[in-house]
Design an enzyme around this catalytic site. Structure first.
Site, PDB file in Angstrom:
ATOM      1  N   TYR A 163     -18.022  10.463  36.015  1.00 36.37           N
ATOM      2  CA  TYR A 163     -18.839  11.229  35.073  1.00 36.37           C
ATOM      3  C   TYR A 163     -18.023  11.602  33.841  1.00 36.37           C
ATOM      4  O   TYR A 163     -16.867  12.055  33.975  1.00 36.37           O
ATOM      5  CB  TYR A 163     -19.320  12.532  35.728  1.00 36.37           C
ATOM      6  CG  TYR A 163     -20.472  12.353  36.681  1.00 36.37           C
ATOM      7  CD1 TYR A 163     -21.775  12.579  36.269  1.00 36.37           C
ATOM      8  CD2 TYR A 163     -20.257  11.962  38.000  1.00 36.37           C
ATOM      9  CE1 TYR A 163     -22.843  12.425  37.145  1.00 36.37           C
ATOM     10  CE2 TYR A 163     -21.307  11.804  38.883  1.00 36.37           C
ATOM     11  CZ  TYR A 163     -22.597  12.034  38.446  1.00 36.37           C
ATOM     12  OH  TYR A 163     -23.632  11.882  39.316  1.00 36.37           O
ATOM     13  N   TYR A 197     -20.889   7.734  43.560  1.00 39.82           N
ATOM     14  CA  TYR A 197     -19.779   8.643  43.295  1.00 39.82           C
ATOM     15  C   TYR A 197     -19.085   8.939  44.614  1.00 39.82           C
ATOM     16  O   TYR A 197     -19.740   9.154  45.633  1.00 39.82           O
ATOM     17  CB  TYR A 197     -20.345   9.928  42.677  1.00 39.82           C
ATOM     18  CG  TYR A 197     -19.406  11.107  42.657  1.00 39.82           C
ATOM     19  CD1 TYR A 197     -18.630  11.389  41.529  1.00 39.82           C
ATOM     20  CD2 TYR A 197     -19.287  11.954  43.765  1.00 39.82           C
ATOM     21  CE1 TYR A 197     -17.776  12.476  41.514  1.00 39.82           C
ATOM     22  CE2 TYR A 197     -18.430  13.039  43.754  1.00 39.82           C
ATOM     23  CZ  TYR A 197     -17.681  13.297  42.627  1.00 39.82           C
ATOM     24  OH  TYR A 197     -16.827  14.360  42.610  1.00 39.82           O
ATOM     25  N   ARG A 218     -21.454   9.137  47.701  1.00 42.43           N
ATOM     26  CA  ARG A 218     -22.858   9.269  47.366  1.00 42.43           C
ATOM     27  C   ARG A 218     -23.392   7.905  46.960  1.00 42.43           C
ATOM     28  O   ARG A 218     -22.680   7.118  46.342  1.00 42.43           O
ATOM     29  CB  ARG A 218     -23.060  10.222  46.174  1.00 42.43           C
ATOM     30  CG  ARG A 218     -22.635  11.652  46.435  1.00 42.43           C
ATOM     31  CD  ARG A 218     -23.458  12.597  45.570  1.00 42.43           C
ATOM     32  NE  ARG A 218     -24.837  12.538  46.005  1.00 42.43           N
ATOM     33  CZ  ARG A 218     -25.887  12.895  45.275  1.00 42.43           C
ATOM     34  NH1 ARG A 218     -25.721  13.323  44.038  1.00 42.43           N
ATOM     35  NH2 ARG A 218     -27.106  12.802  45.755  1.00 42.43           N
ATOM     36  N   HIS A 221     -26.982   7.271  41.724  1.00 36.23           N
ATOM     37  CA  HIS A 221     -28.108   8.171  41.445  1.00 36.23           C
ATOM     38  C   HIS A 221     -28.125   8.567  39.983  1.00 36.23           C
ATOM     39  O   HIS A 221     -27.106   8.481  39.297  1.00 36.23           O
ATOM     40  CB  HIS A 221     -28.021   9.422  42.332  1.00 36.23           C
ATOM     41  CG  HIS A 221     -26.727  10.172  42.153  1.00 36.23           C
ATOM     42  ND1 HIS A 221     -25.554   9.809  42.787  1.00 36.23           N
ATOM     43  CD2 HIS A 221     -26.417  11.239  41.374  1.00 36.23           C
ATOM     44  CE1 HIS A 221     -24.587  10.624  42.409  1.00 36.23           C
ATOM     45  NE2 HIS A 221     -25.078  11.514  41.548  1.00 36.23           N
ATOM     46  N   HIS A 223     -29.397  11.847  37.600  1.00 38.64           N
ATOM     47  CA  HIS A 223     -29.834  13.251  37.659  1.00 38.64           C
ATOM     48  C   HIS A 223     -30.818  13.593  36.547  1.00 38.64           C
ATOM     49  O   HIS A 223     -30.669  13.110  35.419  1.00 38.64           O
ATOM     50  CB  HIS A 223     -28.638  14.176  37.428  1.00 38.64           C
ATOM     51  CG  HIS A 223     -27.605  14.159  38.489  1.00 38.64           C
ATOM     52  ND1 HIS A 223     -27.626  15.023  39.555  1.00 38.64           N
ATOM     53  CD2 HIS A 223     -26.481  13.416  38.632  1.00 38.64           C
ATOM     54  CE1 HIS A 223     -26.548  14.810  40.308  1.00 38.64           C
ATOM     55  NE2 HIS A 223     -25.841  13.836  39.778  1.00 38.64           N
TER      56      HIS A 223
HETATM   57  C1  DHB Z   1     -21.310  15.745  44.259  1.00 40.16           C
HETATM   58  C2  DHB Z   1     -21.215  14.784  43.270  1.00 40.16           C
HETATM   59  C3  DHB Z   1     -22.334  14.376  42.609  1.00 40.16           C
HETATM   60  O1  DHB Z   1     -22.335  13.435  41.637  1.00 40.16           O
HETATM   61  C4  DHB Z   1     -23.520  14.938  42.913  1.00 40.16           C
HETATM   62  O2  DHB Z   1     -24.579  14.525  42.230  1.00 40.16           O
HETATM   63  C5  DHB Z   1     -23.614  15.890  43.904  1.00 40.16           C
HETATM   64  C6  DHB Z   1     -22.500  16.280  44.567  1.00 40.16           C
HETATM   65  C7  DHB Z   1     -20.122  16.239  44.957  1.00 40.16           C
HETATM   66  O3  DHB Z   1     -19.036  15.779  44.640  1.00 40.16           O
HETATM   67  O4  DHB Z   1     -20.271  17.104  45.815  1.00 40.16           O
HETATM   68 FE    FE Z   2     -24.109  13.139  40.682  1.00 37.45          FE
END
Ligand code: DHB
Ligand code: FE
Length: 309
Positions: A163, A197, A218, A221, A223
């Site tokens: 990110y 991620y 993850r 996704h 957001h």
């Molecule tokens: C986490 C990372 C993310 O990109 C997300 O959307 C939600 C949680 C995390 O690292 O906990």
């Molecule tokens: Fe995220």
């Protein structure tokens, strides 16, 4: 030592005293929650016969997570952020509210103040070698009427799963945009297909996931915060069909209603029509907002957010 050395009465009394139940002043809400929390922690220690060594290892873990500013990562990993959503879902249901797009967790990586544009935006700065991604959708009310001037605030990772602002490798606000819907409620974003991620290698969160025998990944996704006057702000995400981690998201963010299928466009005429010169991916994500009312459970979350300089 054996477990269950203490009586419930003794633990309850000690927790109450520690939480200032007999003391005048203080904040009643903090007292109430602290008392219950302490009582339950004491119960767990006694039931599991938590040793002093284990207890201090846990304190050390929490201190490490705090030092890394990692609580925002830890909370989704142990399902608590999702749990808050489940409670809000149930509160909505009891208030007779349904029919809007399903919510899911915000996560810890939002940066406020992304560039705002009307109708459409290009989200990437052109340096990411990933697949071009066109996201389009319409924001409507429950009756299907378009909502003009809704703000669609979108953020996602790059093709390496990083990110902007957080990874320190990307331009400020790369892959973060706010798009104001047109008269037809529509928005269009040109971006790059994100990758999933994973928690940072040295993070306390990843360490805990390892101890729990879980992974710390993850699925890919995207957001969203979607807001419009007279409507309840929605916090959500979408995922992609076929993702390796789709149904084991370590952060519990996947919801069946929020899985989209990427349409891969390879036809030269369609590529040209889109103003592009290479194959691309596209997806549709429509959003239905529910009406704001005096009695509707609150969906705007007051939470600390960073702003990129
Ligand atoms: C986490 C990372 C993310 O990109 C997300 O959307 C939600 C949680 C995390 O690292 O906990
Ligand atoms: Fe995220």
């Amino acid at each position: 030592m054996p477990a269950n050395l203490m009586t419930k009465k003794d633990m309850k009394e000690l927790a109450a005293e520690a939480a200032g139940s007999a003391a005048e002043g203080g904040n009643p809400r903090v007292k109430e929650v602290t008392e219950r929390l302490l009582y339950r922690v004491m119960q767990v220690i006694d039931e599991c016969d938590v040793t002093m060594d284990e207890f201090w290892a846990a304190v050390g873990f929490i201190a490490k997570a705090a030092k890394n500013n990692e609580f925002g990562l830890l909370v989704p990993g142990v399902a608590l952020e999702h749990f808050l959503d489940l409670r809000l879902d149930e509160a909505d249901k009891r208030a007779g509210i349904g029919g809007g797009t399903v919510r899911t967790i915000e996560g810890p990586l939002y940066v406020a103040g992304a560039p705002l544009s009307k109708g459409e935006a290009r989200m990437d700065d052109g340096t990411d070698p990933g697949e071009v991604f066109i996201i389009s959708g319409q924001v409507t009310d429950e009756a299907g009427r378009p909502i003009p001037n809704a703000i669609v605030d979108i953020w996602h990772a790059n093709s390496k799963g990083g990110y902007s602002f957080i990874d320190g490798e990307q331009a400020p606000y790369n892959l973060r945009r706010r798009i104001q819907t047109g008269d037809d409620g529509r928005y269009l974003a040109r971006s790059i297909v994100p990758n999933g991620y994973g928690c940072p290698p040295e993070s306390a969160t990843r360490e805990l996931m390892g101890l729990l025998g879980r992974h710390a990944e993850r699925p890919a996704h995207v957001h969203y915060f979607v807001s419009a006057p007279g409507h309840r702000t929605l916090t959500t995400q979408f995922n992609f069909t076929g993702d390796k981690y789709l149904h084991t998201d370590f952060a519990f963010g996947t919801r069946d209603e929020l899985i989209v299928t990427l349409d891969r466009v390879t036809d030269p005429a369609q590529i040209r029509d889109a103003g592009l010169n290479r194959p691309f991916a596209r997806a549709t994500f429509d959003v239905v907002l529910t009406k704001e009312t005096a009695t509707a459970p609150k969906t705007v979350v007051e939470r600390e957010h960073v702003i990129a300089a």
